[in-house]
Motif scaffolding. Structure first.
Motif, PDB file in Angstrom:
ATOM      1  N   SER A  11      28.772  11.085  17.900  1.00 21.58           N
ATOM      2  CA  SER A  11      27.420  11.354  17.668  1.00 21.58           C
ATOM      3  C   SER A  11      27.549  12.738  16.349  1.00 21.58           C
ATOM      4  O   SER A  11      26.599  13.008  15.777  1.00 21.58           O
ATOM      5  N   TRP A  12      28.645  13.048  16.811  1.00 22.62           N
ATOM      6  CA  TRP A  12      28.715  14.723  15.884  1.00 22.62           C
ATOM      7  C   TRP A  12      29.310  14.459  14.653  1.00 22.62           C
ATOM      8  O   TRP A  12      28.319  14.524  13.262  1.00 22.62           O
ATOM      9  N   HIS A  13      29.966  13.118  13.927  1.00 30.04           N
ATOM     10  CA  HIS A  13      30.095  12.253  12.881  1.00 30.04           C
ATOM     11  C   HIS A  13      28.837  11.772  12.128  1.00 30.04           C
ATOM     12  O   HIS A  13      29.077  12.465  10.839  1.00 30.04           O
ATOM     13  N   TYR A  14      27.868  11.343  12.830  1.00 32.03           N
ATOM     14  CA  TYR A  14      26.537  10.950  11.945  1.00 32.03           C
ATOM     15  C   TYR A  14      25.588  12.425  12.353  1.00 32.03           C
ATOM     16  O   TYR A  14      24.155  11.579  11.417  1.00 32.03           O
ATOM     17  N   GLY A  15      25.650  13.446  13.422  1.00 34.76           N
ATOM     18  CA  GLY A  15      24.868  13.897  13.180  1.00 34.76           C
ATOM     19  C   GLY A  15      23.729  13.588  13.722  1.00 34.76           C
ATOM     20  O   GLY A  15      22.560  13.704  13.552  1.00 34.76           O
ATOM     21  N   ASP A  16      23.685  13.436  14.787  1.00 35.15           N
ATOM     22  CA  ASP A  16      22.812  12.327  15.414  1.00 35.15           C
ATOM     23  C   ASP A  16      22.026  13.898  16.721  1.00 35.15           C
ATOM     24  O   ASP A  16      22.754  14.711  17.067  1.00 35.15           O
ATOM     25  N   LYS A  17      21.038  14.059  16.587  1.00 33.82           N
ATOM     26  CA  LYS A  17      19.660  14.928  17.202  1.00 33.82           C
ATOM     27  C   LYS A  17      19.187  14.356  18.918  1.00 33.82           C
ATOM     28  O   LYS A  17      18.587  13.114  18.177  1.00 33.82           O
ATOM     29  N   SER A  18      18.707  14.934  19.089  1.00 33.99           N
ATOM     30  CA  SER A  18      17.527  14.661  20.091  1.00 33.99           C
ATOM     31  C   SER A  18      16.339  15.056  19.233  1.00 33.99           C
ATOM     32  O   SER A  18      16.236  15.048  18.400  1.00 33.99           O
ATOM     33  N   THR A  19      15.223  13.865  20.555  1.00 27.71           N
ATOM     34  CA  THR A  19      13.888  13.600  19.712  1.00 27.71           C
ATOM     35  C   THR A  19      13.479  14.344  20.257  1.00 27.71           C
ATOM     36  O   THR A  19      11.809  14.879  20.207  1.00 27.71           O
ATOM     37  N   ASP A  47      13.910  18.428  28.129  1.00 29.45           N
ATOM     38  CA  ASP A  47      15.261  18.269  27.678  1.00 29.45           C
ATOM     39  C   ASP A  47      16.692  19.010  28.193  1.00 29.45           C
ATOM     40  O   ASP A  47      17.537  18.574  28.643  1.00 29.45           O
ATOM     41  N   PHE A  48      16.370  20.060  28.729  1.00 29.88           N
ATOM     42  CA  PHE A  48      16.972  21.381  28.237  1.00 29.88           C
ATOM     43  C   PHE A  48      17.807  20.872  29.826  1.00 29.88           C
ATOM     44  O   PHE A  48      18.537  20.784  30.310  1.00 29.88           O
ATOM     45  N   SER A  49      16.216  20.497  30.756  1.00 27.88           N
ATOM     46  CA  SER A  49      16.806  19.874  32.315  1.00 27.88           C
ATOM     47  C   SER A  49      17.691  19.255  32.600  1.00 27.88           C
ATOM     48  O   SER A  49      18.437  18.638  33.300  1.00 27.88           O
ATOM     49  N   GLY A  50      17.342  17.859  31.596  1.00 31.16           N
ATOM     50  CA  GLY A  50      18.075  16.562  31.486  1.00 31.16           C
ATOM     51  C   GLY A  50      19.821  17.001  31.314  1.00 31.16           C
ATOM     52  O   GLY A  50      20.688  16.643  32.005  1.00 31.16           O
ATOM     53  N   TYR A  51      19.449  17.753  30.134  1.00 31.18           N
ATOM     54  CA  TYR A  51      20.719  18.266  29.981  1.00 31.18           C
ATOM     55  C   TYR A  51      22.211  19.018  30.587  1.00 31.18           C
ATOM     56  O   TYR A  51      22.883  19.036  31.096  1.00 31.18           O
ATOM     57  N   MET A  99      26.885  18.208  21.946  1.00 35.61           N
ATOM     58  CA  MET A  99      26.920  19.154  22.903  1.00 35.61           C
ATOM     59  C   MET A  99      26.787  19.148  23.781  1.00 35.61           C
ATOM     60  O   MET A  99      27.643  19.539  24.533  1.00 35.61           O
ATOM     61  N   PRO A 100      25.681  18.370  24.527  1.00 36.94           N
ATOM     62  CA  PRO A 100      25.627  17.473  25.967  1.00 36.94           C
ATOM     63  C   PRO A 100      26.540  17.423  26.291  1.00 36.94           C
ATOM     64  O   PRO A 100      26.882  16.674  27.340  1.00 36.94           O
ATOM     65  N   GLN A 101      27.139  15.954  25.063  1.00 31.03           N
ATOM     66  CA  GLN A 101      27.415  14.803  25.334  1.00 31.03           C
ATOM     67  C   GLN A 101      29.417  15.988  25.853  1.00 31.03           C
ATOM     68  O   GLN A 101      30.118  15.104  26.699  1.00 31.03           O
ATOM     69  N   SER A 102      29.985  16.388  25.049  1.00 25.33           N
ATOM     70  CA  SER A 102      30.807  17.214  24.932  1.00 25.33           C
ATOM     71  C   SER A 102      31.036  18.047  26.195  1.00 25.33           C
ATOM     72  O   SER A 102      32.249  17.789  27.715  1.00 25.33           O
TER      73      SER A 102
END
Length: 174
Positions: free
Chosen positions: A120-128, A53-57, A137-140
């Protein structure tokens, strides 16, 4: 202002390069841990949590942060089949139209990417993954790269209009 923009492009390219370096280090560390597990058995089996995941981000960060730098240094992918056959004046007009359209397109992409990150920030979306990273964070970082690309397109367009000639120097090998 010129110096500020050039530094922004340069630092963005530097951050992109550091992101690639971080990917190399992260994947190399995991490969070493895999070798250790094969040599030492299950007792020495370790995994870096969410390393994929980190590599993808980091790859997304590198890709988007490098856009403005590559544009300003003439290393963006361009199709020179048409423009290489044009004389100076038509080439300049073609380039100005293209830069204007690219500016509008990148502003549009920045706007909607920012809206997506805010959602994503508003809804608190997190990676799986094992480590749940807030997706904003990665979107920003993607939004920052697109915003800087928009500035770079506009900057290049203004520079080209002021100069009355094409300002993008093609550094690719033909």
């Amino acid at each position: 202002m010129r110096r500020l923009l050039d530094n922004a492009y340069l630092y963005s390219g530097g951050l992109a390069a550091l992101s690639i370096l971080a990917i190399c280090l992260l994947v190399s560390a995991q490969v070493c841990l895999n070798i250790l597990a094969r040599l030492g058995g299950p007792d020495l089996s370790f995994t870096i949590p969410s390393y994929a995941d980190f590599s993808g981000y980091l790859l997304a960060s590198a890709s988007f942060l490098a856009l403005a730098h590559t544009l300003r240094h003439g290393t963006h992918i361009r199709v020179n089949l048409v423009i290489s056959r044009l004389s100076d004046r038509p080439r300049w007009v073609f380039e100005c139209v293209t830069l204007a359209l690219a500016t509008l397109t990148s502003v549009y992409a920045t706007w909607f990417s920012a809206a997506m990150a805010m959602e994503s920030w508003h809804y608190g979306d997190k990676s799986t993954g094992i480590i749940a990273i807030p997706i904003w964070m990665p979107q920003s970082v993607m939004v920052a790269g697109l915003a800087l690309l928009s500035v770079a397109f506009l900057d290049t367009l203004i520079e080209s209009l002021r100069a009355g000639r094409s300002v993008i120097v093609d550094h690719t090998v033909e």
